[in-house]
Design an enzyme around this catalytic site. Structure first.
Site, PDB file in Angstrom:
ATOM      1  N   ILE A  12       0.839  -1.212   0.000  1.00 21.97           N
ATOM      2  CA  ILE A  12       0.000   0.000   0.000  1.00 21.97           C
ATOM      3  C   ILE A  12       0.872   1.260   0.000  1.00 21.97           C
ATOM      4  CG2 ILE A  12      -1.975   1.144   1.065  1.00 21.97           C
ATOM      5  CD1 ILE A  12      -2.550  -1.452   2.579  1.00 21.97           C
ATOM      6  N   THR A 125      -5.880  -0.579  10.687  1.00 18.73           N
ATOM      7  CA  THR A 125      -6.709  -1.622  10.065  1.00 18.73           C
ATOM      8  C   THR A 125      -8.036  -1.813  10.796  1.00 18.73           C
ATOM      9  OG1 THR A 125      -6.778  -4.009   9.671  1.00 18.73           O
ATOM     10  CG2 THR A 125      -5.377  -3.298  11.467  1.00 18.73           C
ATOM     11  N   ASP A 126      -9.025  -2.275  10.061  1.00 15.06           N
ATOM     12  CA  ASP A 126     -10.323  -2.590  10.682  1.00 15.06           C
ATOM     13  C   ASP A 126     -10.206  -3.779  11.641  1.00 15.06           C
ATOM     14  OD1 ASP A 126      -9.972  -4.637   8.803  1.00 15.06           O
ATOM     15  OD2 ASP A 126     -11.913  -4.332   7.814  1.00 15.06           O
ATOM     16  N   GLU A 127      -9.099  -4.546  11.523  1.00 13.29           N
ATOM     17  CA  GLU A 127      -8.951  -5.737  12.375  1.00 13.29           C
ATOM     18  C   GLU A 127      -8.850  -5.386  13.853  1.00 13.29           C
ATOM     19  OE1 GLU A 127      -6.377  -8.860  11.114  1.00 13.29           O
ATOM     20  OE2 GLU A 127      -6.804  -8.520   9.015  1.00 13.29           O
ATOM     21  N   TYR A 153      -1.107  -9.825  15.402  1.00 15.05           N
ATOM     22  CA  TYR A 153      -1.008  -8.703  14.460  1.00 15.05           C
ATOM     23  C   TYR A 153      -1.983  -7.591  14.847  1.00 15.05           C
ATOM     24  CZ  TYR A 153      -2.260  -5.901  10.373  1.00 15.05           C
ATOM     25  OH  TYR A 153      -2.575  -4.840   9.537  1.00 15.05           O
ATOM     26  N   LYS A 157      -1.406  -3.642  16.139  1.00 18.05           N
ATOM     27  CA  LYS A 157      -1.922  -2.431  15.469  1.00 18.05           C
ATOM     28  C   LYS A 157      -2.801  -1.624  16.428  1.00 18.05           C
ATOM     29  CE  LYS A 157      -1.368  -1.380  11.706  1.00 18.05           C
ATOM     30  NZ  LYS A 157      -0.286  -0.608  11.037  1.00 18.05           N
ATOM     31  N   ASN A 183      -7.268  -4.568   1.648  1.00 20.58           N
ATOM     32  CA  ASN A 183      -6.838  -4.004   0.365  1.00 20.58           C
ATOM     33  C   ASN A 183      -6.503  -5.113  -0.625  1.00 20.58           C
ATOM     34  OD1 ASN A 183      -5.333  -0.810   0.735  1.00 20.58           O
ATOM     35  ND2 ASN A 183      -6.577  -1.799   2.291  1.00 20.58           N
ATOM     36  N   ASN A 252     -14.591 -15.561   1.389  1.00 20.62           N
ATOM     37  CA  ASN A 252     -13.350 -16.020   0.757  1.00 20.62           C
ATOM     38  C   ASN A 252     -13.600 -17.016  -0.372  1.00 20.62           C
ATOM     39  OD1 ASN A 252     -12.039 -14.483   2.671  1.00 20.62           O
ATOM     40  ND2 ASN A 252     -11.673 -16.207   4.060  1.00 20.62           N
TER      41      ASN A 252
HETATM   42  P1  NAD Z   1       3.388  -4.845   3.415  1.00 25.68           P
HETATM   43  O1  NAD Z   1       3.756  -5.976   4.292  1.00 25.68           O
HETATM   44  O2  NAD Z   1       3.147  -5.079   1.964  1.00 25.68           O
HETATM   45  O3  NAD Z   1       4.525  -3.708   3.504  1.00 25.68           O
HETATM   46  C1  NAD Z   1       5.116  -3.335   4.714  1.00 25.68           C
HETATM   47  C2  NAD Z   1       6.372  -2.515   4.406  1.00 25.68           C
HETATM   48  O4  NAD Z   1       6.919  -2.087   5.656  1.00 25.68           O
HETATM   49  C3  NAD Z   1       7.456  -3.296   3.667  1.00 25.68           C
HETATM   50  O5  NAD Z   1       7.991  -2.522   2.627  1.00 25.68           O
HETATM   51  C4  NAD Z   1       8.500  -3.561   4.748  1.00 25.68           C
HETATM   52  O6  NAD Z   1       9.825  -3.653   4.257  1.00 25.68           O
HETATM   53  C5  NAD Z   1       8.321  -2.331   5.625  1.00 25.68           C
HETATM   54  N1  NAD Z   1       8.776  -2.584   7.007  1.00 25.68           N
HETATM   55  C6  NAD Z   1       8.449  -3.622   7.802  1.00 25.68           C
HETATM   56  N2  NAD Z   1       9.094  -3.542   8.972  1.00 25.68           N
HETATM   57  C7  NAD Z   1       9.845  -2.416   8.915  1.00 25.68           C
HETATM   58  C8  NAD Z   1      10.723  -1.774   9.835  1.00 25.68           C
HETATM   59  N3  NAD Z   1      10.986  -2.307  11.036  1.00 25.68           N
HETATM   60  N4  NAD Z   1      11.309  -0.612   9.467  1.00 25.68           N
HETATM   61  C9  NAD Z   1      11.065  -0.077   8.242  1.00 25.68           C
HETATM   62  N5  NAD Z   1      10.261  -0.644   7.332  1.00 25.68           N
HETATM   63  C10 NAD Z   1       9.649  -1.802   7.665  1.00 25.68           C
HETATM   64  O7  NAD Z   1       2.123  -4.186   4.107  1.00 25.68           O
HETATM   65  P2  NAD Z   1       0.850  -3.466   3.455  1.00 25.68           P
HETATM   66  O8  NAD Z   1      -0.179  -4.476   3.157  1.00 25.68           O
HETATM   67  O9  NAD Z   1       1.304  -2.519   2.409  1.00 25.68           O
HETATM   68  O10 NAD Z   1       0.347  -2.646   4.723  1.00 25.68           O
HETATM   69  C11 NAD Z   1       0.831  -1.331   4.985  1.00 25.68           C
HETATM   70  C12 NAD Z   1       0.154  -0.783   6.232  1.00 25.68           C
HETATM   71  O11 NAD Z   1      -1.250  -0.764   6.039  1.00 25.68           O
HETATM   72  C13 NAD Z   1       0.403  -1.636   7.478  1.00 25.68           C
HETATM   73  O12 NAD Z   1       0.586  -0.749   8.548  1.00 25.68           O
HETATM   74  C14 NAD Z   1      -0.879  -2.424   7.637  1.00 25.68           C
HETATM   75  O13 NAD Z   1      -1.117  -2.726   8.997  1.00 25.68           O
HETATM   76  C15 NAD Z   1      -1.905  -1.461   7.099  1.00 25.68           C
HETATM   77  N6  NAD Z   1      -3.119  -2.067   6.525  1.00 25.68           N
HETATM   78  C16 NAD Z   1      -3.009  -3.050   5.561  1.00 25.68           C
HETATM   79  C17 NAD Z   1      -4.172  -3.558   4.999  1.00 25.68           C
HETATM   80  C18 NAD Z   1      -4.113  -4.633   3.931  1.00 25.68           C
HETATM   81  O14 NAD Z   1      -5.156  -5.135   3.542  1.00 25.68           O
HETATM   82  N7  NAD Z   1      -2.959  -4.985   3.412  1.00 25.68           N
HETATM   83  C19 NAD Z   1      -5.424  -3.097   5.421  1.00 25.68           C
HETATM   84  C20 NAD Z   1      -5.487  -2.097   6.403  1.00 25.68           C
HETATM   85  C21 NAD Z   1      -4.317  -1.580   6.938  1.00 25.68           C
HETATM   86  O1  TDX Z   2      -4.182 -19.045   1.989  1.00 26.64           O
HETATM   87  C1  TDX Z   2      -5.106 -18.392   2.506  1.00 26.64           C
HETATM   88  N1  TDX Z   2      -6.353 -18.941   2.604  1.00 26.64           N
HETATM   89  C2  TDX Z   2      -7.411 -18.307   3.186  1.00 26.64           C
HETATM   90  O2  TDX Z   2      -8.511 -18.856   3.256  1.00 26.64           O
HETATM   91  C3  TDX Z   2      -4.916 -17.053   3.012  1.00 26.64           C
HETATM   92  C4  TDX Z   2      -3.564 -16.393   2.930  1.00 26.64           C
HETATM   93  C5  TDX Z   2      -5.994 -16.414   3.582  1.00 26.64           C
HETATM   94  N2  TDX Z   2      -7.207 -17.031   3.685  1.00 26.64           N
HETATM   95  C6  TDX Z   2      -8.323 -16.291   4.311  1.00 26.64           C
HETATM   96  C7  TDX Z   2      -8.038 -15.699   5.664  1.00 26.64           C
HETATM   97  C8  TDX Z   2      -8.893 -14.459   5.670  1.00 26.64           C
HETATM   98  O3  TDX Z   2     -10.220 -14.769   6.078  1.00 26.64           O
HETATM   99  O4  TDX Z   2      -8.586 -15.181   3.454  1.00 26.64           O
HETATM  100  C9  TDX Z   2      -8.933 -14.018   4.214  1.00 26.64           C
HETATM  101  C10 TDX Z   2      -7.949 -12.906   3.903  1.00 26.64           C
HETATM  102  O5  TDX Z   2      -6.697 -13.308   4.415  1.00 26.64           O
HETATM  103  P1  TDX Z   2      -5.392 -12.373   4.285  1.00 26.64           P
HETATM  104  O6  TDX Z   2      -5.189 -12.019   2.840  1.00 26.64           O
HETATM  105  O7  TDX Z   2      -4.298 -13.031   5.043  1.00 26.64           O
HETATM  106  O8  TDX Z   2      -5.912 -11.034   4.987  1.00 26.64           O
HETATM  107  P2  TDX Z   2      -6.454 -10.745   6.464  1.00 26.64           P
HETATM  108  O9  TDX Z   2      -6.036 -11.785   7.420  1.00 26.64           O
HETATM  109  O10 TDX Z   2      -7.933 -10.473   6.346  1.00 26.64           O
HETATM  110  O11 TDX Z   2      -5.661  -9.386   6.786  1.00 26.64           O
HETATM  111  C11 TDX Z   2      -5.481  -8.384   5.750  1.00 26.64           C
HETATM  112  O12 TDX Z   2      -6.394  -7.360   5.875  1.00 26.64           O
HETATM  113  C12 TDX Z   2      -6.265  -6.479   6.955  1.00 26.64           C
HETATM  114  C13 TDX Z   2      -4.074  -7.825   5.784  1.00 26.64           C
HETATM  115  O13 TDX Z   2      -3.132  -8.881   5.651  1.00 26.64           O
HETATM  116  C14 TDX Z   2      -3.825  -7.018   7.016  1.00 26.64           C
HETATM  117  O14 TDX Z   2      -2.531  -6.408   6.975  1.00 26.64           O
HETATM  118  C15 TDX Z   2      -4.869  -5.947   7.088  1.00 26.64           C
HETATM  119  O15 TDX Z   2      -4.748  -5.217   8.274  1.00 26.64           O
END
Ligand code: NAD
Ligand code: TDX
Length: 338
Positions: A12, A125-127, A153, A157, A183, A252
């Site tokens: 993101i 995050t909504d989590e 996790y 957060k 996302n 899912n």
């Molecule tokens: P991601 O895992 O793809 O990226 C995380 C980045 O942070 C990586 O580039 C990693 O190298 C960097 N990082 C990790 N530890 C670090 C450290 N100690 N110092 C410096 N950099 C470090 O994660 P994402 O999915 O892009 O999520 C980004 C943010 O958004 C997170 O804070 C996550 O909690 C939040 N978020 C994610 C989702 C989702 O669906 N992915 C949803 C809601 C909120």
């Molecule tokens: O192999 C899989 N099989 C499966 O059934 C994986 C990887 C996931 N799942 C399920 C678990 C969850 O119900 O799919 C759903 C989504 O899983 P993830 O992609 O791991 O996401 P989730 O656990 O919902 O968390 C994500 O959304 C909120 C992000 O990873 C978080 O960083 C964010 O805060």
């Protein structure tokens, strides 16, 4: 205006950097990232040579490095994405989640206090709200929903969010917090549901669905999330929390079936596996505060976004094949500036 984006080499954060470079070309953008397993520097390769862009490979927990950066650059706004982000990994090994997600956030805020800041924005995050029941579709998370995180996790957060809000109340630090739903989009690491299923389909590998597959997530296209953060850092009220949700709930198993259909793969690849420990049943976000105050709405319908995402993975095989082979680590080193 100088914006420090932490975690900008991740999924993101990189989308946010591209969004800012396009929509605010006059800003100086700094990307502070440790380049953990989750980061591919190739994602932001086009930004690296730009004059108003600087990449800094450091750990947000490294106080000296963070303070040095603040002293050199005096950022006006910090947008804090850097985190350990994968729930399953936090269940395997929580320690690094607590360190990076909580103590790393503290280090950044201490630097903000010391050097001054216009806004510290915590990307959350909504989590943090825990789970909703499947049989109450009327219930959504609002900013007033009590925190009830389930996994290491989400606990990390929620803790960081509370710490950010405490720095606002105790020290007067100008902050905002956003809590977004799941996302999806280009450049997502292929350990998360959607990219994992796409990649496994392309290799004709089993598609591991946890438990009955009926768990519901509220999906948002990354660019919609990044537009919301852009609005919040500029016009959001100091000290406030804003929920961000796609209002596109999907279970899912339906997503996995859609991916199979789009890629012309048989549903027989779907394999039900052991459920995730403590698996949250349903997330759904009420973003009416953000819509009402700042006029934001999600723009990408799930079907369109999923198709765009699948097309991206089909046309960018080198990006994810390098991750799967491990070559991206060598490339990260080769691409590092200086
Ligand atoms: P991601 O895992 O793809 O990226 C995380 C980045 O942070 C990586 O580039 C990693 O190298 C960097 N990082 C990790 N530890 C670090 C450290 N100690 N110092 C410096 N950099 C470090 O994660 P994402 O999915 O892009 O999520 C980004 C943010 O958004 C997170 O804070 C996550 O909690 C939040 N978020 C994610 C989702 C989702 O669906 N992915 C949803 C809601 C909120
Ligand atoms: O192999 C899989 N099989 C499966 O059934 C994986 C990887 C996931 N799942 C399920 C678990 C969850 O119900 O799919 C759903 C989504 O899983 P993830 O992609 O791991 O996401 P989730 O656990 O919902 O968390 C994500 O959304 C909120 C992000 O990873 C978080 O960083 C964010 O805060």
């Amino acid at each position: 205006m100088t914006i420090l984006v932490t975690g900008g080499a991740g999924f993101i954060g990189s989308c946010f950097l591209f969004h800012m470079a396009e929509n605010h070309p006059e800003y100086r953008l700094l990307c502070l990232d440790k380049l953990t397993y989750a980061a591919s520097l190739k994602t932001i390769k086009e930004l690296l040579p730009k004059n108003n862009f600087r990449f800094i490979r450091e750990d947000i927990c490294d106080r000296d490095a963070v303070f040095r950066l603040f002293q050199e650059e005096h950022p006006d706004i910090v947008v804090h994405f850097a985190a350990e982000s994968h729930v399953d990994r936090s269940i395997e090994d929580p320690a690094v989640f607590l360190k990076t997600n909580i103590l790393g956030t503290q280090t950044l805020m201490d630097a903000c206090r010391r050097f001054g800041i216009q806004r510290f924005h915590q990307v959350s995050t909504d989590e943090v709200y825990g789970e909703l029941p499947l049989n109450r579709p009327d219930l959504l998370f609002t900013e007033k929903t009590p925190l009830c995180p389930s996994s290491p996790y989400s606990v990390s957060k929620a803790s960081a969010d509370l710490l950010v809000l405490s720095y606002h109340r105790t020290f007067g630090l100008p902050v905002t917090v956003s809590r977004c739903s799941n996302n999806y989009g280009p450049h997502q690491f292929p350990e998360k549901l959607i990219p994992l299923m796409i990649v496994n389909c392309l290799y004709d590998l089993p598609l591991p669905v946890y438990g009955d597959g009926l768990n519901v997530r509220d999906w948002i296209y990354t660019e919609d999330h990044c537009r919301a953060i852009d609005l919040i850092i500029h016009r959001g009220r100091n000290g406030e929390i804003y929920n961000i949700g796609g209002r596109q709930e999907m279970c899912n198993i339906d997503i996995v079936k859609l991916i199979c259909r789009e890629l012309g793969k048989p549903k027989s690849l779907i394999t039900h596996v052991e459920d995730r420990k403590g698996h949250d049943r349903r997330y759904a976000v009420d973003s009416s505060k953000l819509s009402g105050e700042l006029g934001w709405q999600p723009e990408v319908p799930f079907r369109d976004g999923l198709k765009r995402t699948i097309d991206w993975y089909l046309s960018n095989r080198d990006w994810w094949e390098d991750i799967i082979s491990g070559d991206y680590r060598k490339e990260n080193k080769a691409l590092l500036p200086g």
